[in-house]
Design a protein around this motif. Structure first.
Motif, PDB file in Angstrom:
ATOM      1  N   LEU A  12       0.829  -1.202   0.000  1.00 27.13           N
ATOM      2  CA  LEU A  12       0.000   0.000   0.000  1.00 27.13           C
ATOM      3  C   LEU A  12       0.869   1.259   0.000  1.00 27.13           C
ATOM      4  CD1 LEU A  12      -2.891   1.031  -0.009  1.00 27.13           C
ATOM      5  CD2 LEU A  12      -2.804   1.050   2.481  1.00 27.13           C
ATOM      6  N   ALA A  13       1.931   1.263   0.782  1.00 24.37           N
ATOM      7  CA  ALA A  13       2.834   2.423   0.792  1.00 24.37           C
ATOM      8  C   ALA A  13       3.540   2.574  -0.550  1.00 24.37           C
ATOM      9  CB  ALA A  13       3.851   2.291   1.913  1.00 24.37           C
ATOM     10  N   LEU A  14       3.923   1.462  -1.143  1.00 26.39           N
ATOM     11  CA  LEU A  14       4.631   1.510  -2.424  1.00 26.39           C
ATOM     12  C   LEU A  14       3.763   2.082  -3.528  1.00 26.39           C
ATOM     13  CD1 LEU A  14       7.268   0.719  -3.923  1.00 26.39           C
ATOM     14  CD2 LEU A  14       6.162  -1.471  -4.394  1.00 26.39           C
ATOM     15  N   PHE A  15       2.508   1.673  -3.566  1.00 26.06           N
ATOM     16  CA  PHE A  15       1.650   2.097  -4.667  1.00 26.06           C
ATOM     17  C   PHE A  15       0.856   3.368  -4.390  1.00 26.06           C
ATOM     18  CE2 PHE A  15       1.835  -2.548  -5.684  1.00 26.06           C
ATOM     19  CZ  PHE A  15       2.651  -2.390  -6.788  1.00 26.06           C
ATOM     20  N   SER A  16       0.598   3.715  -3.139  1.00 28.61           N
ATOM     21  CA  SER A  16      -0.267   4.870  -2.889  1.00 28.61           C
ATOM     22  C   SER A  16       0.471   6.135  -2.474  1.00 28.61           C
ATOM     23  CB  SER A  16      -1.305   4.523  -1.812  1.00 28.61           C
ATOM     24  OG  SER A  16      -0.676   4.330  -0.572  1.00 28.61           O
ATOM     25  N   THR A  17       1.725   6.038  -2.092  1.00 27.42           N
ATOM     26  CA  THR A  17       2.470   7.238  -1.701  1.00 27.42           C
ATOM     27  C   THR A  17       2.827   8.048  -2.939  1.00 27.42           C
ATOM     28  OG1 THR A  17       3.401   6.029   0.160  1.00 27.42           O
ATOM     29  CG2 THR A  17       4.481   8.093  -0.451  1.00 27.42           C
ATOM     30  N   PHE A  45       8.123   7.325   1.465  1.00 30.85           N
ATOM     31  CA  PHE A  45       7.744   5.916   1.471  1.00 30.85           C
ATOM     32  C   PHE A  45       7.848   5.328   2.873  1.00 30.85           C
ATOM     33  CE2 PHE A  45       9.316   1.538   1.460  1.00 30.85           C
ATOM     34  CZ  PHE A  45       8.172   0.895   1.004  1.00 30.85           C
ATOM     35  N   ILE A  46       8.945   5.591   3.563  1.00 29.95           N
ATOM     36  CA  ILE A  46       9.140   5.060   4.909  1.00 29.95           C
ATOM     37  C   ILE A  46       8.082   5.612   5.863  1.00 29.95           C
ATOM     38  CG2 ILE A  46      10.703   5.133   6.903  1.00 29.95           C
ATOM     39  CD1 ILE A  46      11.399   3.038   4.880  1.00 29.95           C
ATOM     40  N   LEU A  47       7.783   6.889   5.759  1.00 31.53           N
ATOM     41  CA  LEU A  47       6.760   7.485   6.612  1.00 31.53           C
ATOM     42  C   LEU A  47       5.401   6.833   6.360  1.00 31.53           C
ATOM     43  CD1 LEU A  47       5.918   9.643   8.681  1.00 31.53           C
ATOM     44  CD2 LEU A  47       5.485  11.143   6.741  1.00 31.53           C
ATOM     45  N   SER A  48       5.034   6.672   5.104  1.00 36.27           N
ATOM     46  CA  SER A  48       3.757   6.027   4.773  1.00 36.27           C
ATOM     47  C   SER A  48       3.741   4.583   5.236  1.00 36.27           C
ATOM     48  CB  SER A  48       3.514   6.062   3.267  1.00 36.27           C
ATOM     49  OG  SER A  48       3.399   7.367   2.820  1.00 36.27           O
ATOM     50  N   PHE A  49       4.845   3.874   5.040  1.00 35.57           N
ATOM     51  CA  PHE A  49       4.913   2.475   5.450  1.00 35.57           C
ATOM     52  C   PHE A  49       4.717   2.339   6.958  1.00 35.57           C
ATOM     53  CE2 PHE A  49       7.573  -0.962   7.144  1.00 35.57           C
ATOM     54  CZ  PHE A  49       6.850  -2.041   6.648  1.00 35.57           C
ATOM     55  N   ILE A  50       5.368   3.170   7.726  1.00 35.82           N
ATOM     56  CA  ILE A  50       5.253   3.099   9.188  1.00 35.82           C
ATOM     57  C   ILE A  50       3.817   3.393   9.632  1.00 35.82           C
ATOM     58  CG2 ILE A  50       5.957   4.221  11.342  1.00 35.82           C
ATOM     59  CD1 ILE A  50       8.770   4.475  10.093  1.00 35.82           C
ATOM     60  N   PHE A  59       6.254   4.796  -6.894  1.00 28.31           N
ATOM     61  CA  PHE A  59       6.638   3.602  -7.648  1.00 28.31           C
ATOM     62  C   PHE A  59       7.062   3.976  -9.067  1.00 28.31           C
ATOM     63  CE2 PHE A  59       5.513  -0.182 -10.194  1.00 28.31           C
ATOM     64  CZ  PHE A  59       6.415  -1.066  -9.631  1.00 28.31           C
ATOM     65  N   SER A  60       6.298   4.843  -9.717  1.00 28.82           N
ATOM     66  CA  SER A  60       6.663   5.261 -11.071  1.00 28.82           C
ATOM     67  C   SER A  60       7.904   6.153 -11.061  1.00 28.82           C
ATOM     68  CB  SER A  60       5.503   5.983 -11.738  1.00 28.82           C
ATOM     69  OG  SER A  60       5.169   7.146 -11.026  1.00 28.82           O
ATOM     70  N   ILE A  61       8.056   6.976 -10.037  1.00 31.57           N
ATOM     71  CA  ILE A  61       9.256   7.807  -9.934  1.00 31.57           C
ATOM     72  C   ILE A  61      10.483   6.920  -9.752  1.00 31.57           C
ATOM     73  CG2 ILE A  61      10.435   9.583  -8.586  1.00 31.57           C
ATOM     74  CD1 ILE A  61       7.666  10.661  -7.838  1.00 31.57           C
ATOM     75  N   GLY A  64      18.412  11.373  -6.790  1.00 27.88           N
ATOM     76  CA  GLY A  64      18.553  10.828  -5.452  1.00 27.88           C
ATOM     77  C   GLY A  64      17.341  10.034  -5.027  1.00 27.88           C
ATOM     78  N   PHE A  65      17.598   8.802  -4.614  1.00 25.13           N
ATOM     79  CA  PHE A  65      16.509   7.951  -4.164  1.00 25.13           C
ATOM     80  C   PHE A  65      16.024   8.350  -2.774  1.00 25.13           C
ATOM     81  CE2 PHE A  65      18.430   5.079  -7.332  1.00 25.13           C
ATOM     82  CZ  PHE A  65      17.295   4.872  -8.106  1.00 25.13           C
ATOM     83  N   GLU A  66      16.833   9.058  -2.018  1.00 26.46           N
ATOM     84  CA  GLU A  66      16.400   9.424  -0.676  1.00 26.46           C
ATOM     85  C   GLU A  66      15.234  10.400  -0.695  1.00 26.46           C
ATOM     86  OE1 GLU A  66      19.924  11.765  -1.959  1.00 26.46           O
ATOM     87  OE2 GLU A  66      19.733   9.656  -1.506  1.00 26.46           O
ATOM     88  N   ARG A  67      15.043  11.119  -1.781  1.00 23.56           N
ATOM     89  CA  ARG A  67      13.908  12.038  -1.852  1.00 23.56           C
ATOM     90  C   ARG A  67      12.589  11.296  -1.968  1.00 23.56           C
ATOM     91  NH1 ARG A  67      11.522  13.701  -6.496  1.00 23.56           N
ATOM     92  NH2 ARG A  67      12.150  12.598  -8.356  1.00 23.56           N
TER      93      ARG A  67
END
Length: 98
Positions: A36-41, A78-83, A56-58, A70-73
């Motif tokens: 859900l975090a991967l696809f909806s963030t 993603f991490i915030l949404s996942f948590i 995901f597309s980015i 930069g992947f950190e952006r």
């Protein structure tokens, strides 16, 4: 606007379907939250633009054809949404288990 609503509903549906592959409640919550975090963030397509796109597309564009911004952006939202999704789904799983 209708596209985003349909996209978020299909992301939720896909996450629920993926969670059915697991019997363990913790793994269900973990994989549900991850997908859900991967696809909806959503995040900005590039640092200088104000248009939003799913991360995901980015990620796919960053890793294949686009310049590396930069992947950190995209990793931080993603991490915030996942948590957040994991905590909510884990709490719901714990309540329904009791």
């Amino acid at each position: 606007m209708i596209f985003w609503i349909l996209y978020l509903i299909s992301s939720l549906g896909l996450s629920i379907l993926i969670s059915f592959f697991f019997k363990n409640g913790f793994l269900k919550a973990l994989f549900f939250s991850f997908t859900l975090a991967l696809f909806s963030t959503v995040w900005f397509t590039s640092p200088e633009k104000s248009t939003l796109a799913p991360i995901f597309s980015i990620f796919l564009l960053e890793s294949t054809i686009s310049e590396n911004n930069g992947f950190e952006r995209i990793f931080r939202p993603f991490i915030l949404s996942f948590i957040v999704f994991f905590l909510i789904s884990f709490l719901i799983w714990r309540k329904t288990r009791n």
